[in-house]
Design an enzyme around this catalytic site. Structure first.
Site, PDB file in Angstrom:
ATOM      1  N   LYS A  55       0.851  -1.187   0.000  1.00 39.32           N
ATOM      2  CA  LYS A  55       0.000   0.000   0.000  1.00 39.32           C
ATOM      3  C   LYS A  55       0.889   1.241   0.000  1.00 39.32           C
ATOM      4  CE  LYS A  55      -1.880   2.671   3.072  1.00 39.32           C
ATOM      5  NZ  LYS A  55      -1.864   3.973   2.305  1.00 39.32           N
ATOM      6  N   GLU A 106       9.596   1.320  11.206  1.00 45.19           N
ATOM      7  CA  GLU A 106      10.511   2.455  11.207  1.00 45.19           C
ATOM      8  C   GLU A 106       9.653   3.689  11.373  1.00 45.19           C
ATOM      9  OE1 GLU A 106      11.805   5.696  10.230  1.00 45.19           O
ATOM     10  OE2 GLU A 106      12.339   4.998   8.222  1.00 45.19           O
ATOM     11  N   CYS A 120      12.971  11.202   7.437  1.00 45.87           N
ATOM     12  CA  CYS A 120      12.848  10.655   8.792  1.00 45.87           C
ATOM     13  C   CYS A 120      14.099  10.881   9.621  1.00 45.87           C
ATOM     14  CB  CYS A 120      12.504   9.169   8.728  1.00 45.87           C
ATOM     15  SG  CYS A 120      13.649   8.184   7.751  1.00 45.87           S
ATOM     16  N   GLU A 131       8.514  15.448  15.830  1.00 45.24           N
ATOM     17  CA  GLU A 131       9.003  15.343  14.456  1.00 45.24           C
ATOM     18  C   GLU A 131       8.133  16.229  13.563  1.00 45.24           C
ATOM     19  OE1 GLU A 131      10.523  11.918  11.416  1.00 45.24           O
ATOM     20  OE2 GLU A 131       8.614  11.563  12.409  1.00 45.24           O
TER      21      GLU A 131
END
Length: 496
Positions: free
Chosen positions: A187, A263, A297, A394
C-alpha cells in the site's frame, strides 16, 4: 526570494488502477481518490481506491502465488535474474519515474534522476545478488543425530510505505522480501501512489509472475488497516508515524500475531564541536534539515553547536538558509520544492507558530513562499529549549532548531533527550570525541563528518520510539524468513 515561477512539466500518467494478480483492475467499489500536484494544488490523477474487499483479493492472489506459484520455488539465481531485469527497466525509464515522483511528491526532478531512482535500482540489485546466498547452518547436536537449519520465506508480506521517498521506500521494503521468495501486497501512501503503480507495470514486463507483487493504493484506516489485520498476511513492514505503528502492532496482536517491523521516524541531533570546520558544518547542517524540504525521517532537525563557534555558526547558517532557493522542483536551479500536500504544509506552519509562542527566536524564514502551491521558506530558530514542541516533535519540514552546549557530556545528554533514536550526526576533527559520542548516542545510525550517507550494505533502523527491525543489509532478509531446525537420527554413527 521572489515568487516561485512554475515550470509547466507534468508527466503522462499511465497507471491509476489497482494492480492485483498481474493485472490492473478497478476497485471493487468503483471508488477513486485524487492525487494532487503540490506545486500548484491541482489534481494530477484520479486513482482507484482500495479498501478491505480489494485487499482481500490482493492477499488471496499473493497467497496463491506463494503456496502454488513459481516464485518461492525458483532458485535464488532465477529470482535474482528477474529482479535484475526489473532494475534494467527502471534504468531505461529513469526520467519518467523521477518526473512521477516530482509531480506527485514535490521532489526535485534532478535529484530524482541522479539520487532517488539510481538508489532504488542499487537497492534492488543488491538483493537480487543476495537471492542465491541465503542458506542455513549445519549443527553439531548432541547424541546420535545430525542437524541443520533451513531458511524459508515467511509467506505473504504486507508493506505500507510513506510519501517522502516513494521510489526508494518501495524497493527498500520489497527487495529483500522478493529475494527471500515471499510475495507482497504494497500500500503506497495515498499522497504518492503513481510511481508504485508504474513499478508494478515494469515488474510484469520483467517477467515477475502474477500475484508476486500487488499494489493497492488507498487510505490507512481502510486499506492499511485491512493489511495489518488480515489473517492471511504473515508479516507487515511499515515506515511512518508512531501512532500508526502502534495501530499495526495492535492489529497484529488481535489477528494472527504476524511479525511486524516498524521504522517510525526521528528527531535526529547534529552535534557540532568547537574544532569543526565551520563552513563544512554549516553546509552539512543545511543539507541535513533542508534536503527534500525537511521531509526526511533522519533529518538533522536539532542542531547542537559548541559555544566556542556558536556565534559564527549562527551567522553563516542564516545566510546559507536564505541562499537555499525555493521553487519549482522541475527547475534545475531549485534547492527545495513544496511540502507534499496541504495537510503537511499547514502542519509545518503550525509548528513554526508553536516555536514563536514558546519563546524561540526566529532567525530566518517562517512563512509560506509564493502565491500558489505548498512552499515554505527554510526556517531557523535559535534559543530553543529541550522541552519545546519544535525540539521534541518530528515536524517533517524545513525547520532547524539551534541549541548551544559547553561540554561533551552535555552534548550527549542533550542528544539523547528525545523519545526517538533513528539517527545522529557528529562533526569534529577529534577521533576520541567522535568515538565516544558515537558510542553514547542512542540511535540506529550515526554519521561522523557526513550526513545522509546511506548504502544497501548498512543496516538502517531505530532505537526507542523510532521503531524496531532493520532495513538494508543482509539482516533485512532475515525478517522475511522463517528458520527451521531439522534433526535426523543417525543410530549407527560413531560420533556423538
Amino acid at each position: 526570494m521572489g515568487s516561485n515561477e512554475m515550470v509547466a512539466v507534468v508527466p503522462e500518467i499511465k497507471h491509476t488502477k489497482l494492480f492485483i494478480n498481474g493485472e490492473f483492475v478497478d476497485a471493487a467499489s468503483g471508488k477513486t481518490f485524487e492525487t494532487r500536484d503540490p506545486r500548484t494544488g491541482d489534481v494530477l490523477a484520479h486513482v482507484a481506491e482500495a479498501d478491505k474487499a480489494d485487499v482481500d483479493l490482493a492477499v488471496g492472489a499473493a497467497r496463491e502465488a506463494f503456496e502454488h506459484g513459481k516464485w518461492p520455488r525458483m532458485s535464488g539465481y532465477e529470482r535474482g535474474r528477474a529482479m535484475h531485469k526489473l532494475a534494467d527497466l527502471m534504468e531505461q525509464h529513469t526520467e519518467e519515474l523521477a518526473a512521477l515522483d516530482g509531480a506527485d511528491a514535490g521532489k526535485l526532478l534532478l535529484l530524482g534522476k541522479i539520487i532517488d531512482i539510481p538508489a532504488a535500482v542499487h537497492m534492488l540489485r543488491y538483493y537480487a545478488g543476495a537471492a542465491d546466498k541465503i542458506h542455513g547452518e549445519s549443527l553439531r547436536v548432541s547424541g546420535k543425530y545430525q542437524g541443520y537449519t533451513l531458511k524459508e520465506p515467511i509467506g505473504v508480506v504486507g508493506i505500507i510505505i510513506p510519501w517522502n521517498f516513494p521510489s526508494l521506500m518501495f524497493f527498500l521494503k520489497i527487495s529483500p522480501a522478493l529475494a527471500a521468495g515471499c510475495t507482497v501486497v504494497v500500500k503506497p501512501a495515498e499522497q504518492t501512489p503513481l510511481s508504485a503503480l508504474y513499478y508494478a507495470h515494469l515488474a510484469k514486463l520483467a517477467g515477475i509472475p502474477g500475484g508476486v507483487i500487488n499494489v493497492v493504493p488507498g487510505f490507512g484506516p481502510t486499506a492499511g488497516a485491512a493489511i495489518a489485520s488480515h489473517m492471511d498476511v504473515d508479516s507487515v513492514a511499515f515506515t511512518g508515524s508512531g501512532e500508526v505503528g502502534r495501530l499495526i502492532m495492535e492489529a497484529s496482536a488481535r489477528s494472527n500475531l504476524k511479525t511486524v517491523s516498524l521504522e517510525l521516524g526521528g528527531k535526529s541531533p547534529l552535534i557540532i564541536f568547537d574544532d569543526a570546520d565551520v563552513d563544512m558544518a554549516v553546509e552539512l547542517s543545511r543539507l541535513a534539515i533542508f534536503f527534500n524540504k525537511g521531509e526526511v525521517c533522519v533529518a538533522g532537525s536539532r542542531v547542537y553547536v559548541q559555544e566556542g563557534i556558536y556565534d559564527e555558526f549562527v551567522k553563516k547558517a542564516v545566510v546559507a538558509a536564505q541562499n537555499w532557493k525555493v521553487g519549482d522542483p522541475f527547475d534545475v536551479a531549485t534547492n527545495m520544492g513544496p511540502q507534499v500536500d496541504k495537510v503537511q504544509f499547514e502542519r509545518v506552519l503550525r509548528y513554526i507558530e508553536h516555536g514563536k509562542s514558546e519563546g524561540a527566536t526566529l532567525l530566518t524564514g517562517g512563512k509560506p513562499f509564493g502565491d500558489k502551491g505548498y512552499y515554505i521558506e527554510p526556517t531557523i530558530f535559535a534559543d530553543v529549549k529541550e522541552d519545546m514542541k519544535i525540539a521534541q516533535d518530528e515536524i517533517f519540514g524545513p525547520v532547524m532548531s539551534l541549541m548551544k552546549f559547553k561540554t561533551v557530556d552535555e552534548a550527549i545528554e542533550k542528544a539523547n533527550c528525545t523519545k526517538y533514536g533513528l539517527a545522529a550526526g557528529i562533526i569534529t576533527k577529534n577521533l576520541d570525541i567522535a568515538n565516544r559520542v558515537s558510542r553514547s548516542v542512542r540511535a540506529g545510525t550515526v554519521w561522523v563528518n557526513c550526513y545522509f550517507a546511506f548504502d544497501p550494505e548498512a543496516p538502517f533502523g531505530g532505537y526507542k520510539m523510532s521503531g524496531f527491525g532493520r532495513d538494508q543489509g543482509m539482516m533485512a532478509i532475515d525478517k522475511y524468513m522463517q528458520v527451521k531446525s531439522v534433526i535426523t537420527a543417525v543410530p549407527d554413527s560413531p560420533w556423538y
